[in-house]
Write a protein that holds these residues in place. Structure first.
Motif, PDB file in Angstrom:
ATOM      1  N   UNK A 276      -4.171  10.723  -3.891  1.00 58.21           N
ATOM      2  CA  UNK A 276      -4.122   9.669  -4.546  1.00 58.21           C
ATOM      3  C   UNK A 276      -2.787   8.738  -4.348  1.00 58.21           C
ATOM      4  N   UNK A 277      -3.082   7.615  -3.826  1.00 56.55           N
ATOM      5  CA  UNK A 277      -1.943   6.864  -3.270  1.00 56.55           C
ATOM      6  C   UNK A 277      -1.870   5.698  -4.490  1.00 56.55           C
ATOM      7  N   UNK A 278      -2.589   5.370  -5.224  1.00 56.37           N
ATOM      8  CA  UNK A 278      -2.628   4.542  -6.112  1.00 56.37           C
ATOM      9  C   UNK A 278      -1.757   4.333  -7.019  1.00 56.37           C
ATOM     10  N   UNK A 279      -0.742   5.500  -7.394  1.00 57.36           N
ATOM     11  CA  UNK A 279      -0.049   5.464  -8.451  1.00 57.36           C
ATOM     12  C   UNK A 279       1.330   5.470  -7.907  1.00 57.36           C
ATOM     13  N   UNK A 280       1.781   5.451  -6.561  1.00 53.92           N
ATOM     14  CA  UNK A 280       3.001   5.512  -5.913  1.00 53.92           C
ATOM     15  C   UNK A 280       3.677   4.347  -6.129  1.00 53.92           C
ATOM     16  N   UNK A 281       4.932   4.335  -6.615  1.00 51.59           N
ATOM     17  CA  UNK A 281       5.760   3.285  -6.860  1.00 51.59           C
ATOM     18  C   UNK A 281       6.054   2.370  -5.397  1.00 51.59           C
ATOM     19  N   UNK A 282       6.350   1.374  -5.463  1.00 51.08           N
ATOM     20  CA  UNK A 282       6.806   0.515  -4.227  1.00 51.08           C
ATOM     21  C   UNK A 282       8.108   1.304  -3.566  1.00 51.08           C
ATOM     22  N   UNK A 283       7.979   1.570  -2.428  1.00 56.11           N
ATOM     23  CA  UNK A 283       8.820   2.518  -1.613  1.00 56.11           C
ATOM     24  C   UNK A 283      10.145   1.806  -1.731  1.00 56.11           C
ATOM     25  N   UNK A 284      11.236   2.558  -2.232  1.00 56.14           N
ATOM     26  CA  UNK A 284      12.593   1.948  -2.217  1.00 56.14           C
ATOM     27  C   UNK A 284      13.586   3.287  -1.771  1.00 56.14           C
ATOM     28  N   UNK A 285      14.208   3.157  -0.571  1.00 55.30           N
ATOM     29  CA  UNK A 285      14.925   4.423  -0.100  1.00 55.30           C
ATOM     30  C   UNK A 285      16.018   4.836  -1.237  1.00 55.30           C
TER      31      UNK A 285
END
Length: 178
Positions: A40-49
């Motif tokens: 499930x990738x729906x709940x991943x936050x926006x990528x932030x290093x």
């Protein structure tokens, strides 16, 4: 052949997505010795290093699932000649992890006339040190078909195409582990 564990990700968040439907169909079509789980990738936050060291539950679940998988199946739509935002975001979260390098990857394109996203996806995956199993990559003409996962399973030509691609993918994984 030992049990093979696969993780499948759809790059679409649409409820009636062909990419999600093809993954659901694969769950029915996989051989008995294959365990295919949907991620499930729906709940991943926006990528932030700057957040990579944080304990973000959805990222942790994705990384754990990938780490346990013998191979990764990706089905992603093309948006404006590119990879879908959710898929690219998921890959960005995986880029620095130890789970991804060398992982066998099978690509599914549900709209064969749309090749830009597939080309871009291949470039990103190679950069991430993924091992794209080209004989297992498949283009399935679903765009405009109206087929859901059950319809895909029942469609003899499409289901046979998917089963053959899965067999090639699993054979490549099995050969690599010997």
């Amino acid at each position: 052949m030992d049990m093979i564990r696969l993780l499948a990700l759809s790059g679409s968040l649409r409820r009636s997505s062909y990419n999600s439907a093809v993954i659901e169909a694969l769950k029915v079509l996989v051989p008995a010795q294959v365990d295919l789980q949907s991620g499930d990738i729906r709940h991943l936050p926006l990528f932030d290093p700057d957040r990579e060291e944080e304990n973000i539950a959805s990222v942790g679940v994705l990384k754990l699932a990938l780490g346990e998988a013998d191979g990764l199946v990706l089905a992603s739509p093309e948006y404006a000649h590119g990879i879908s935002g959710p898929m690219k975001n998921a890959l960005d979260w995986l880029v620095s992890g130890e789970e991804f390098p060398g992982k066998p990857v099978m690509l599914i394109n549900t709209s064969p006339r749309a090749h830009h996203a597939q080309d871009a996806l291949r470039e990103v995956l190679r950069t991430m040190s993924g091992k794209i199993i080209e004989p297992a990559c498949v283009a399935v003409p679903l765009l405009g078909s109206g087929l859901d996962s059950e319809g895909i399973v029942e469609h003899e030509t499409i289901s046979n195409l998917l089963k053959a691609a899965l067999t090639r993918f699993c054979d490549a994984i099995d050969c690599a582990t010997r």
